[in-house]
Design a protein around this motif. Sequence first.
Motif, PDB file in Angstrom:
ATOM      1  N   VAL A 186       7.410 -22.630 -12.300  1.00  0.00           N
ATOM      2  CA  VAL A 186       7.496 -23.919 -12.611  1.00  0.00           C
ATOM      3  C   VAL A 186       8.759 -24.512 -12.853  1.00  0.00           C
ATOM      4  O   VAL A 186       9.486 -25.502 -12.206  1.00  0.00           O
ATOM      5  CB  VAL A 186       6.699 -24.222 -13.979  1.00  0.00           C
ATOM      6  N   GLU A 187       9.645 -23.505 -13.397  1.00  0.00           N
ATOM      7  CA  GLU A 187      11.341 -23.878 -13.871  1.00  0.00           C
ATOM      8  C   GLU A 187      11.929 -23.926 -12.437  1.00  0.00           C
ATOM      9  O   GLU A 187      12.699 -24.908 -12.231  1.00  0.00           O
ATOM     10  CB  GLU A 187      11.824 -22.697 -14.724  1.00  0.00           C
ATOM     11  N   ALA A 188      11.692 -22.880 -11.465  1.00  0.00           N
ATOM     12  CA  ALA A 188      12.452 -22.931 -10.137  1.00  0.00           C
ATOM     13  C   ALA A 188      12.040 -24.072  -9.296  1.00  0.00           C
ATOM     14  O   ALA A 188      12.971 -24.874  -8.791  1.00  0.00           O
ATOM     15  CB  ALA A 188      12.079 -21.683  -9.436  1.00  0.00           C
ATOM     16  N   THR A 189      10.550 -24.511  -9.304  1.00  0.00           N
ATOM     17  CA  THR A 189      10.242 -25.730  -8.460  1.00  0.00           C
ATOM     18  C   THR A 189      10.838 -26.756  -9.042  1.00  0.00           C
ATOM     19  O   THR A 189      11.250 -27.860  -8.314  1.00  0.00           O
ATOM     20  CB  THR A 189       8.724 -25.734  -8.328  1.00  0.00           C
ATOM     21  N   ASP A 190      10.933 -27.146 -10.168  1.00  0.00           N
ATOM     22  CA  ASP A 190      11.375 -28.361 -10.933  1.00  0.00           C
ATOM     23  C   ASP A 190      12.914 -28.701 -10.623  1.00  0.00           C
ATOM     24  O   ASP A 190      13.254 -29.473 -10.472  1.00  0.00           O
ATOM     25  CB  ASP A 190      11.166 -28.583 -12.395  1.00  0.00           C
ATOM     26  N   LYS A 191      13.196 -27.147 -10.471  1.00  0.00           N
ATOM     27  CA  LYS A 191      14.833 -27.452 -10.061  1.00  0.00           C
ATOM     28  C   LYS A 191      15.066 -27.860  -8.649  1.00  0.00           C
ATOM     29  O   LYS A 191      16.099 -28.628  -8.324  1.00  0.00           O
ATOM     30  CB  LYS A 191      15.700 -26.237 -10.138  1.00  0.00           C
ATOM     31  N   LEU A 192      14.058 -27.427  -7.734  1.00  0.00           N
ATOM     32  CA  LEU A 192      14.097 -27.708  -6.326  1.00  0.00           C
ATOM     33  C   LEU A 192      13.684 -29.026  -5.939  1.00  0.00           C
ATOM     34  O   LEU A 192      14.070 -29.626  -5.109  1.00  0.00           O
ATOM     35  CB  LEU A 192      13.438 -26.697  -5.641  1.00  0.00           C
ATOM     36  N   ASP A 193      12.958 -29.595  -6.878  1.00  0.00           N
ATOM     37  CA  ASP A 193      12.225 -30.887  -6.812  1.00  0.00           C
ATOM     38  C   ASP A 193      13.364 -32.070  -6.391  1.00  0.00           C
ATOM     39  O   ASP A 193      14.087 -32.260  -7.587  1.00  0.00           O
ATOM     40  CB  ASP A 193      11.350 -31.268  -7.841  1.00  0.00           C
TER      41      ASP A 193
END
Length: 522
Positions: free
Chosen positions: A270-277
């Motif tokens: 979740v943390e990683a995808t929010d940063k990639l979004d």
Amino acid sequence: MFKYIKSDLPASIVVFFVALPLCLGIALASGAPLFSGVIAGIIGGIVVGGLSGSKIGVSGPAAGLAAIVLTSIGTLGGYENFLVAVVIAGAIQLLFGFLKAGIIGYYFPSSVIKGMLTGIGIIIILKQIPHFFGYDKTFVFFNVNEESTLTQLLKIVDHIQIGSTLIGIIGLGILLFWDKVLSKKGKIFQIIQGPLVAVAIGIIFYTLTQSNDSLVITESHLVSVPIPENAASFFAQFSFPNFSVITNPDIWIVAFTIALVASLETLLCVEATDKLDPNKNVTPTNRELLAQGTGNIVSGLVGGLPITQVIVRSSANIQSGGRSKLSAIVHGLLLLVSVILIPRLLNMIPLSVLAAILLIVGYKLAKPSLFIKMYQIGWKQFIPFTVTVLGIVFIDLLYGIGLGLTVGVVVILIKSYQNSHFLHIEDKSNGKQRLKMTLAEEVTFFNKGAILKELDRLPENSFLELDVRKTRFLDNDIVEILEDFAFKAKQRNIDIELVSERGIVQNPDSYIEFFKLRPKTA
């Protein structure tokens, strides 16, 4: 949810292309029925995707849980017994969500999390090498009482299947070429993913070599998904948990392990995808735990693998332009349609091709460059990281994480011991050596040894300025040490000046005065 349908539908197709071979491959790596991986992918897309607050996260069976599943199926006495642990793990995740434990991932050192993923990657690689060469015997890891992974790896040379090895190499080459070269050449190569092409080439290879005795791939080296003749036989493929073993303590240990690791992996993703979004959406973590818990309960009840949010699928969704949860839901529907309409086609996929896909997954989790990076960061990160990796590979996942956390805590204690205070010599006043000790912002009982040692080393006939202006928390253990030192200081002719934000005290008889002088926050 339908606002960005023009972006979400193409993205869902890409995610489906990525997810289908990975669902089968992760089930293979887990030693579970291959259909269980597809079930988890379907539920991860439709159920978790529908309940999650994440707009671009995609859930399904995760490579990070393969080692746990593989070991647990054997220790619990069968897949149906293991499914009980999956259902309980989902219930535990619901509890995590209700208890607002969405921040739990922040309490694990990043070095241990990276070590966990790296160790899992190494296990996946070790496990897939035999399948890559057409040697599909199941075996355990580093067990002194049985044939181990290392023992079996040495036997591969005597069991190489030319056809499986050749298409495995071809598939691996396609994946690498697609990832490193073609994906950067045009959008068409991003829509049509390398794993799908590798699987398609594998099916063609199998079809063309059936009459060639030297290259033919036997059924034992192919995917084996049950082919339903009708609706009744389709539903018969689903496995159901054996709740009669629910009182077995091992079931609960495995369930808690799955819940903890799945929650951590999800929260990190979740943390990683929010940063990639690119749109910088923020996923509500507690709601995500509730969605994942519900998904795992449903998956366990119908024979699916444990589910987490998965960075590979999520990043593919982001890169393909996915904007809402519709993409994840549609990808789950596409998985469902594929196992109903084209199971015979799925059964033509060589296992060595899936092994090639998983070798790439394992390599991305355990890149050699990561070891170099962790070493360059410093020993405080490298040692917990290395201990976690070795513990997971040579013992098991739970021990590895536990050892890594233990080492991480020891490192914190060492640094806390070292950073409790700062002492330096200023000058000489009235013939006395003047010293200044500045206490840290937080001083706890961990710092007792360091401070006591420093105070005992102060020379007689000296002057000590004790500066607590920056101190916001002082443990009672430290106050007791200072009380004792006030008495000893008089015997050693040491003058003390206590400096706080509210004033200065000369030679205090009792450090109760310190409490009066400290800020209220202390």
